[in-house]
Motif scaffolding. Structure first.
Motif, PDB file in Angstrom:
ATOM      1  N   ALA A  30       0.571  11.896  13.800  1.00  0.00           N
ATOM      2  CA  ALA A  30       0.811  10.715  12.968  1.00  0.00           C
ATOM      3  C   ALA A  30      -0.319  10.521  11.970  1.00  0.00           C
ATOM      4  O   ALA A  30      -1.469  10.787  12.256  1.00  0.00           O
ATOM      5  CB  ALA A  30       0.923   9.479  13.851  1.00  0.00           C
ATOM      6  N   ASN A  31       0.056  10.062  10.789  1.00  0.00           N
ATOM      7  CA  ASN A  31      -0.958   9.866   9.758  1.00  0.00           C
ATOM      8  C   ASN A  31      -1.869   8.697  10.056  1.00  0.00           C
ATOM      9  O   ASN A  31      -3.084   8.786   9.926  1.00  0.00           O
ATOM     10  CB  ASN A  31      -0.285   9.656   8.410  1.00  0.00           C
ATOM     11  N   ARG A  51      -6.754   6.452   9.044  1.00  0.00           N
ATOM     12  CA  ARG A  51      -5.711   7.281   8.428  1.00  0.00           C
ATOM     13  C   ARG A  51      -6.248   8.689   8.193  1.00  0.00           C
ATOM     14  O   ARG A  51      -7.428   8.866   7.893  1.00  0.00           O
ATOM     15  CB  ARG A  51      -5.259   6.687   7.082  1.00  0.00           C
ATOM     16  N   ARG A  52      -5.382   9.673   8.310  1.00  0.00           N
ATOM     17  CA  ARG A  52      -5.780  11.059   8.038  1.00  0.00           C
ATOM     18  C   ARG A  52      -6.246  11.196   6.600  1.00  0.00           C
ATOM     19  O   ARG A  52      -5.682  10.597   5.688  1.00  0.00           O
ATOM     20  CB  ARG A  52      -4.606  12.003   8.287  1.00  0.00           C
ATOM     21  N   SER A  53      -7.255  12.003   6.385  1.00  0.00           N
ATOM     22  CA  SER A  53      -7.787  12.310   5.049  1.00  0.00           C
ATOM     23  C   SER A  53      -8.305  11.077   4.322  1.00  0.00           C
ATOM     24  O   SER A  53      -8.433  11.097   3.098  1.00  0.00           O
ATOM     25  CB  SER A  53      -6.706  12.995   4.191  1.00  0.00           C
ATOM     26  N   ASP A  54      -8.551  10.029   5.049  1.00  0.00           N
ATOM     27  CA  ASP A  54      -9.124   8.812   4.463  1.00  0.00           C
ATOM     28  C   ASP A  54     -10.466   8.579   5.132  1.00  0.00           C
ATOM     29  O   ASP A  54     -10.506   8.326   6.335  1.00  0.00           O
ATOM     30  CB  ASP A  54      -8.183   7.628   4.698  1.00  0.00           C
ATOM     31  N   PRO A  55     -11.571   8.663   4.407  1.00  0.00           N
ATOM     32  CA  PRO A  55     -12.888   8.494   5.027  1.00  0.00           C
ATOM     33  C   PRO A  55     -13.175   7.059   5.469  1.00  0.00           C
ATOM     34  O   PRO A  55     -14.113   6.822   6.221  1.00  0.00           O
ATOM     35  CB  PRO A  55     -13.851   8.931   3.922  1.00  0.00           C
ATOM     36  N   ASN A  56     -12.359   6.126   5.008  1.00  0.00           N
ATOM     37  CA  ASN A  56     -12.596   4.727   5.344  1.00  0.00           C
ATOM     38  C   ASN A  56     -11.992   4.371   6.701  1.00  0.00           C
ATOM     39  O   ASN A  56     -11.048   5.005   7.174  1.00  0.00           O
ATOM     40  CB  ASN A  56     -11.974   3.827   4.275  1.00  0.00           C
ATOM     41  N   CYS A  95      -2.780   0.673  21.537  1.00  0.00           N
ATOM     42  CA  CYS A  95      -2.909   1.648  20.467  1.00  0.00           C
ATOM     43  C   CYS A  95      -1.525   1.878  19.851  1.00  0.00           C
ATOM     44  O   CYS A  95      -0.504   1.692  20.527  1.00  0.00           O
ATOM     45  CB  CYS A  95      -3.498   2.958  20.963  1.00  0.00           C
ATOM     46  N   ALA A  96      -1.526   2.236  18.598  1.00  0.00           N
ATOM     47  CA  ALA A  96      -0.276   2.404  17.867  1.00  0.00           C
ATOM     48  C   ALA A  96      -0.401   3.575  16.901  1.00  0.00           C
ATOM     49  O   ALA A  96      -1.503   3.890  16.437  1.00  0.00           O
ATOM     50  CB  ALA A  96       0.058   1.126  17.108  1.00  0.00           C
ATOM     51  N   ALA A  97       0.740   4.177  16.607  1.00  0.00           N
ATOM     52  CA  ALA A  97       0.753   5.310  15.687  1.00  0.00           C
ATOM     53  C   ALA A  97       1.930   5.192  14.739  1.00  0.00           C
ATOM     54  O   ALA A  97       3.033   4.785  15.150  1.00  0.00           O
ATOM     55  CB  ALA A  97       0.856   6.625  16.466  1.00  0.00           C
ATOM     56  N   ASN A  98       1.690   5.523  13.498  1.00  0.00           N
ATOM     57  CA  ASN A  98       2.765   5.560  12.501  1.00  0.00           C
ATOM     58  C   ASN A  98       2.796   6.942  11.875  1.00  0.00           C
ATOM     59  O   ASN A  98       1.779   7.407  11.359  1.00  0.00           O
ATOM     60  CB  ASN A  98       2.538   4.508  11.419  1.00  0.00           C
ATOM     61  N   ILE A  99       3.969   7.579  11.928  1.00  0.00           N
ATOM     62  CA  ILE A  99       4.076   8.950  11.460  1.00  0.00           C
ATOM     63  C   ILE A  99       3.666   9.080  10.003  1.00  0.00           C
ATOM     64  O   ILE A  99       2.897   9.954   9.629  1.00  0.00           O
ATOM     65  CB  ILE A  99       5.500   9.490  11.655  1.00  0.00           C
ATOM     66  N   ASN A 100       4.154   8.190   9.184  1.00  0.00           N
ATOM     67  CA  ASN A 100       3.831   8.235   7.760  1.00  0.00           C
ATOM     68  C   ASN A 100       2.584   7.421   7.455  1.00  0.00           C
ATOM     69  O   ASN A 100       2.226   6.507   8.183  1.00  0.00           O
ATOM     70  CB  ASN A 100       5.003   7.714   6.937  1.00  0.00           C
TER      71      ASN A 100
END
Length: 125
Positions: A30-31, A51-56, A95-100
């Motif tokens: 998940a992203n 978030r993936r690819s987000d340094p924040n 905890c939670a996950a969102n694919i997009n």
């Protein structure tokens, strides 16, 4: 698709605790992943997101500077390091996950695709 939260417990005010959220490989792809919490009689509220690819990293004002969210891609695990905890941090943590990838305005709303079962954190004064 599974999320398994753990690490909760009883801690004194000012202490530390680390929550973990183990995910299946599919779920961990998940992203966007996040932690929410819900105290008795209150609505579920946002704590932190990554978030993936987000340094924040994104935090609720109430935990900023005290909590740290991170993810270990090799272990398919999401973490929440909780320092300087306060009695008002007492809640069930999810905890939670969102694919997009979620836009910033969507990070704080509890509309993620998948949720773990929750782990209780109790802070004594």
């Amino acid at each position: 698709v599974q999320l398994q939260a753990s690490g909760g417990g009883l801690v004194q005010a000012g202490g530390s605790l680390r929550l973990s959220c183990a995910a299946s490989a599919l779920t961990f792809s998940a992203n966007t992943m996040a932690w929410f919490r819900q105290a008795p009689g209150k609505e579920r509220e946002f704590v932190a997101a990554i978030r993936r690819s987000d340094p924040n990293r994104y935090y609720a004002d109430s935990v900023k500077g005290r909590f740290t969210i991170s993810r270990d891609n090799g272990k398919n695990t999401l973490y929440l390091q909780m320092n300087s905890v306060k009695p008002e941090d007492t809640a069930v943590y999810y905890c939670a996950a969102n694919i997009n990838r979620l836009v910033l305005s969507g990070l704080t709303t509890p509309r993620y695709d998948y949720w773990g079962q929750g782990t209780q954190v109790t802070v004594s004064s």
